[in-house]
Enzyme design. Structure first.
Site, mmCIF file in Angstrom:
data_model
loop_
_atom_site.group_PDB
_atom_site.id
_atom_site.type_symbol
_atom_site.label_atom_id
_atom_site.label_comp_id
_atom_site.label_asym_id
_atom_site.label_seq_id
_atom_site.Cartn_x
_atom_site.Cartn_y
_atom_site.Cartn_z
ATOM 1 N N THR A 1 35.866 51.185 36.750
ATOM 2 C CA THR A 1 35.652 50.173 37.480
ATOM 3 C C THR A 1 35.544 50.405 38.879
ATOM 4 O OG1 THR A 1 36.621 47.918 38.397
ATOM 5 C CG2 THR A 1 37.932 49.290 37.236
ATOM 6 N N TYR B 1 45.255 46.205 37.351
ATOM 7 C CA TYR B 1 43.898 46.330 36.669
ATOM 8 C C TYR B 1 43.465 47.426 37.053
ATOM 9 C CZ TYR B 1 39.081 45.738 35.428
ATOM 10 O OH TYR B 1 37.816 46.220 35.154
ATOM 11 N N HIS C 1 34.591 34.770 36.973
ATOM 12 C CA HIS C 1 33.679 35.560 38.050
ATOM 13 C C HIS C 1 32.804 34.445 38.451
ATOM 14 C CE1 HIS C 1 34.653 39.063 35.348
ATOM 15 N NE2 HIS C 1 34.794 39.364 36.699
HETATM 16 N N1 UDP Z 1 34.733 33.895 44.257
HETATM 17 C C1 UDP Z 1 34.402 32.820 44.750
HETATM 18 N N2 UDP Z 1 34.673 31.685 43.996
HETATM 19 C C2 UDP Z 1 34.867 31.827 42.632
HETATM 20 C C3 UDP Z 1 35.014 32.769 42.004
HETATM 21 C C4 UDP Z 1 34.739 33.956 42.800
HETATM 22 O O1 UDP Z 1 34.356 32.561 46.180
HETATM 23 O O2 UDP Z 1 35.340 30.744 42.039
HETATM 24 C C5 UDP Z 1 33.989 35.040 44.906
HETATM 25 C C6 UDP Z 1 35.251 36.120 44.990
HETATM 26 O O3 UDP Z 1 36.239 35.893 45.901
HETATM 27 C C7 UDP Z 1 34.489 37.439 45.277
HETATM 28 C C8 UDP Z 1 33.311 37.068 44.641
HETATM 29 O O4 UDP Z 1 33.162 35.930 44.415
HETATM 30 O O5 UDP Z 1 34.434 37.549 46.727
HETATM 31 C C9 UDP Z 1 32.869 37.801 43.143
HETATM 32 O O6 UDP Z 1 34.148 37.695 42.522
HETATM 33 P P1 UDP Z 1 34.126 37.840 40.958
HETATM 34 O O7 UDP Z 1 35.541 37.316 40.439
HETATM 35 O O8 UDP Z 1 32.986 37.495 40.303
HETATM 36 O O9 UDP Z 1 33.924 39.431 41.164
HETATM 37 P P2 UDP Z 1 35.049 40.581 41.731
HETATM 38 O O10 UDP Z 1 34.463 40.961 42.858
HETATM 39 O O11 UDP Z 1 36.585 39.885 41.966
HETATM 40 O O12 UDP Z 1 35.052 41.661 40.730
#
Ligand code: UDP
Length: 330
Positions: free
Chosen positions: A125, A149, A195
């Site tokens: 990851t 993680y 996500h």
């Molecule tokens: N995010 C958000 N609201 C949500 C979930 C995610 O604004 O309800 C934002 C999060 O802060 C990140 C982006 O969306 O900047 C992608 O987050 P995700 O959890 O999908 O994936 P990550 O990048 O954490 O693996």
């Protein structure tokens, strides 16, 4: 190996797919079956779904910790997807990650050594890198995970390197950035969804009132975080290529992303266009541990694996996720 020729010049292989009842594992297992391989899915269904195991796969409902009994049957390779993958949970319950990810993966490596299983493709990851010093992130970037993680995935990567070198395993770790989209009946349906894209689509389906935008004061053009969204089918393609290019005694690592960053607001707007739903959104506090920008350099995967993205367009990625979300609304 038997004679049937599949994609990428690979002969038909007998492959063990751990976590093949989960999102990425089920898509990859489906593609491997289509490519003519014999696929056995090993999944304890702790987070996966029995009906996500693709037709044509043999299914064994057991833990990765029990891989030795399965590998004793003789396999050409393992694709290891099974893992816990919630950043927040890894902070509050690290034992689930050190035991569930690291210890289980060490048992798998031991089982591979014991039974002479020659190939491994591992789901690593972008979280192994932590807060990047520069983007796009290359494979030589410093690995400083900011949560358990990422730390556990990095620990497994280290273990794989030493097993590959000492025991001649042909190993590849694929470091995924933000995986999205779906492949027909195979897609993202987590019991606890965290996500961005599936959460936004839940608003469009009427299951949530609004989406929270985690921070609008980031040092980016529109103030929201930028991520690199890769279509799950492009990712699956990289797994097949990794199997074909794995070299005995070597552990190769490849970053996999779209190469383009999209902000949370851009994702939101594209979801509105694709679904035709207004999708109300509200800015809230930043989520702890979020870096501002994560974008992959996938140059190494392109040059060494011959990989190329076929589905870069964000609207296309979201359209596939939307089709799946409507099919499996809960
Ligand atoms: N995010 C958000 N609201 C949500 C979930 C995610 O604004 O309800 C934002 C999060 O802060 C990140 C982006 O969306 O900047 C992608 O987050 P995700 O959890 O999908 O994936 P990550 O990048 O954490 O693996």
């Amino acid at each position: 190996m038997t004679g049937l020729s599949s994609s990428y010049g690979l002969d038909r292989m007998r492959l063990l797919v751990t976590g093949g009842a989960g999102y990425i594992g089920s898509v990859c297992a489906a593609r491997l079956v289509e490519a003519g391989h014999e696929v056995v899915v090993l999944d304890d269904l702790s987070t996966g779904h029995r009906d996500a195991v693709p037709d044509g796969c043999r299914f064994i409902q057991r833990s990765v910790e029990d891989a030795a009994t399965v590998l004793a049957e003789g396999f050409d390779g393992v694709l290891h997807f099974a893992a816990r993958s919630l950043v927040g949970e890894s902070v509050t319950h690290p034992q689930r990650y050190w035991l569930g990810n690291v210890v289980a993966s060490l048992r798998l490596l031991e089982a591979m050594r014991e039974h002479g299983t020659p190939r491994l493709v591992f789901s690593s990851t972008a979280a192994t890198y932590g807060e990047p010093e520069s983007v796009p992130i290359i494979e030589e970037a410093a690995t400083r995970p900011t949560n358990p993680y990422g730390a556990t995935k990095l620990a497994i990567d280290h273990a794989i390197s030493s097993y590959a070198l000492a025991h001649g395993i042909a190993a590849v770790s694929l470091r995924y950035f933000n995986v999205a989209g779906a492949y027909g009946q195979y897609g993202e349906r987590h019991l606890v969804e965290t996500h961005l894209i599936p959460l936004i689509l839940q608003v469009a389906l009427g299951h949530r009132d609004e989406i929270m935008v985690f921070g609008d004061d980031w040092p980016t053009a529109d103030g929201t975080c930028i991520r690199d969204y890769i279509h799950v089918l492009d990712l699956a393609d990289a797994h097949e290529r990794a199997l074909a290019h794995a070299v005995p005694g070597q552990h190769r690592i490849y970053n996999l992303g779209n190469g383009t960053g999209f902000s949370v607001l851009q994702v939101l707007d594209t979801c509105r266009q694709v679904t035709g739903h207004p999708i109300p959104a509200r800015a809230t506090a930043r989520r702890p541990g979020d870096p501002a920008v994560l974008i992959a350099s996938s140059d190494r995967a392109r040059s060494e694996l011959g990989w190329k993205q076929e589905r870069c367009d964000l609207a296309m990625i979201i359209a596939d996720a939307w089709q799946f979300a409507r099919r499996y609304p809960r």
